[in-house]
Design an enzyme around this catalytic site. Structure first.
Site, PDB file in Angstrom:
ATOM      1  N   LYS A 277       0.846  -1.188   0.000  1.00 41.16           N
ATOM      2  CA  LYS A 277       0.000   0.000   0.000  1.00 41.16           C
ATOM      3  C   LYS A 277       0.888   1.247   0.000  1.00 41.16           C
ATOM      4  CE  LYS A 277      -3.769  -2.034   2.719  1.00 41.16           C
ATOM      5  NZ  LYS A 277      -4.884  -1.919   1.749  1.00 41.16           N
ATOM      6  N   ARG A 351     -10.219 -11.682   0.969  1.00 46.92           N
ATOM      7  CA  ARG A 351     -11.055 -12.710   0.348  1.00 46.92           C
ATOM      8  C   ARG A 351     -10.386 -14.089   0.403  1.00 46.92           C
ATOM      9  NH1 ARG A 351     -11.176  -9.332  -5.095  1.00 46.92           N
ATOM     10  NH2 ARG A 351     -11.053  -7.756  -3.447  1.00 46.92           N
TER      11      ARG A 351
END
Length: 502
Positions: A277, A351
């Site tokens: 990030k 996920r």
């Protein structure tokens, strides 16, 4: 922890540091809300006029302090805005009362006792005021050097107008206290720095709560995960020196006829992994375990409330870090289900851990599975910072959860699972990729998760990426930092499931 009492004393006679009353707008006129008649009398019927002189308008979120006149035992009166007065003698909405009580509790930080003389027409109103006050009184100061010297949260909330001998009022207050305390448990976990809340530490917290509340807790460490073939959880956690965990925490009731499984994303810190990030996007990533915190607290709340339903929580815990052992873009993971996933972006890690937990939860054949996750920035772009998205493989179930969320005061919105977006996750190498089309990314994530839900099982997915962590100024009962988003929805869902209404 803030105490809660139901008092039979009158507003004029109860000794407290402050007396909380409500004011509302009736056209262009400020009016005193029901419950504050004795206070208005002490002001010789001029309470509204005095408040207007001080600039009060009755708007929601407004709080005005003024000295109490002779005739009141409390030295301070705090008037909180309730917005527009109901027409034709109607009652104020539960969320309006909840937010007003939260505003009052925050304003009275440092006080030992406050008496709340807000409108109570039914037990539900008492519950809303109690819940709002207890949530508004929250503060996280464990890591502040001057925490002992700082003003402490409001110590006691006394509800006036509630009926302590009435079974409905008493039960409503007890439920409000249990739910609020569990929301605050979730907030504490979310606010805890990631160097302390590792996957192992989170698992230990679940074990401690399990011992206290009679819950069955099973923890799979990295060795057990490897032996069991949990490739998704391991693939995310392998880059960190703090190994992953999968926690099963279960509440059972001897009369239960239905089982609800809750699955929570528990990324205790998300750097993005190799797909790192950028600066400005990782400072609050300790909150990426908010889904697991909500699931954990909801299971404990179900136990405390003695609900006649079995509730099993699955906490998929990992730390997503870059290192020589981290999963790389292009790697293929074999999941617990046996499916293979090509990892195109290691920052789409939630996920992956949820997929393994969903498959494992499905093996127990619950009546329904609900997963909760701070899953996608796309959902924040779609719905903003205060609303979570709901997806499901059953439209009626999605609608039911949406209605429950609205009822308990949590903003949500039903979202679709468009079949045409599934093709974007086709992989030339594996069964599926962990990324698809960029547009509709929140829906793509939901479609990915659906692939790992057992056949015939009703399933819903809550993407709480927006409301899970509040970076702005506190408002109502919502603090800065972790919010405990979705706990109220999950607890009410468990209650409805227990009652056979869903």
């Amino acid at each position: 922890m803030t105490a809660l009492t139901l008092s039979t004393a009158g507003a004029a006679t109860l000794r407290a540091d402050a007396l909380v009353v409500g004011v509302a707008k009736s056209g262009k006129t400020l009016v005193v809300a029901p419950g504050a008649e004795a206070v208005d009398k002490a002001f010789e019927g001029r309470l509204a006029a005095v408040l207007e002189t001080l600039g009060a308008s009755g708007a929601e979120g407004e709080a005005t302090k003024l000295p109490a006149p002779a005739g009141l035992k409390a030295p301070v009166v705090l008037a909180v805005g309730l917005g527009a007065a109901p027409e034709d003698g109607g009652s104020f909405g539960a969320e309006i009362l909840r937010r007003a009580a939260g505003t009052a509790a925050r304003t009275l930080t440092g006080a030992k006792k406050a008496a709340f003389a807000l409108p109570i027409a039914a037990a539900e109103d008492a519950a809303a005021i109690a819940e709002g006050a207890l949530l508004g009184a929250y503060a996280f100061t464990a890591y502040q050097e001057n925490g002992k010297d700082a003003k402490k949260p409001l110590a006691e909330v006394a509800l006036l107008g509630a009926k302590p001998r009435d079974k409905a009022h008493k039960a409503a207050a007890e439920r409000a206290q249990a739910v609020a305390e569990e929301i605050n448990r979730a907030r504490d976990l979310i606010n805890m720095p990631p160097n302390d809340l590792t996957p192992a530490a989170f698992a230990a917290a679940a074990q401690a709560a399990g011992k206290e509340h009679g819950l069955k807790v099973q923890v799979l460490d990295e060795k057990a995960l490897a032996k069991g073939g949990y490739g998704g959880i391991l693939g995310v956690g392998n880059g960190s020196e703090n190994p992953p965990r999968l926690v099963r925490i279960a509440y059972t009731h001897p009369k239960a006829e239905r089982t609800l499984a809750l699955v929570g994303k528990g990324i205790t810190y998300d750097s993005g992994g190799i797909s790192l990030k950028p600066a400005g996007h990782n400072e609050t990533m300790k909150c990426d375990m908010s889904g697991a915190a909500a699931v954990f607290s909801s299971v404990v709340a179900a136990a405390r409330l003695g609900l006649e339903v079995n509730v099993t929580g699955w906490l998929a815990l990992a730390e997503n870090m870059p290192s020589g052992s981290a999963t790389r873009p292009g790697d293929v993971l074999r999941m617990y289900s046996g499916k293979t996933v090509e990892v195109l972006n290691t920052d789409a890690e939630g996920r992956l851990v949820l997929a393994d937990a969903l498959t494992r939860a499905s093996e127990e054949h619950p009546d329904a599975i609900v997963d909760v996750a701070t899953l996608t920035g796309a959902m924040v772009l779609a719905l903003g910072n205060r609303t979570f998205g709901i997806m499901a493989n059953d439209d009626d179930y999605r609608s039911a959860i949406h209605e429950i969320a609205e009822e308990v005061g949590e903003a949500s919105w039903p979202m679709p699972l468009p079949a045409d977006l599934r093709k974007g996750m086709d992989s030339p190498t594996a069964d599926i990729a962990n990324m698809g089309e960029r547009m509709g990314g929140g829906l793509v994530a939901g479609l990915f998760l659906q692939e790992f839900v057992g056949e015939g099982i009703t399933w819903a997915h809550l993407d709480i990426a927006g409301p899970a962590f509040h970076e702005g100024a506190p408002y109502g009962y919502t603090p800065k930092g972790g919010t405990g988003s979705s706990v109220r929805t999950l607890v009410k869902l468990a209650e409805r499931t227990a009652a056979g209404e869903i």
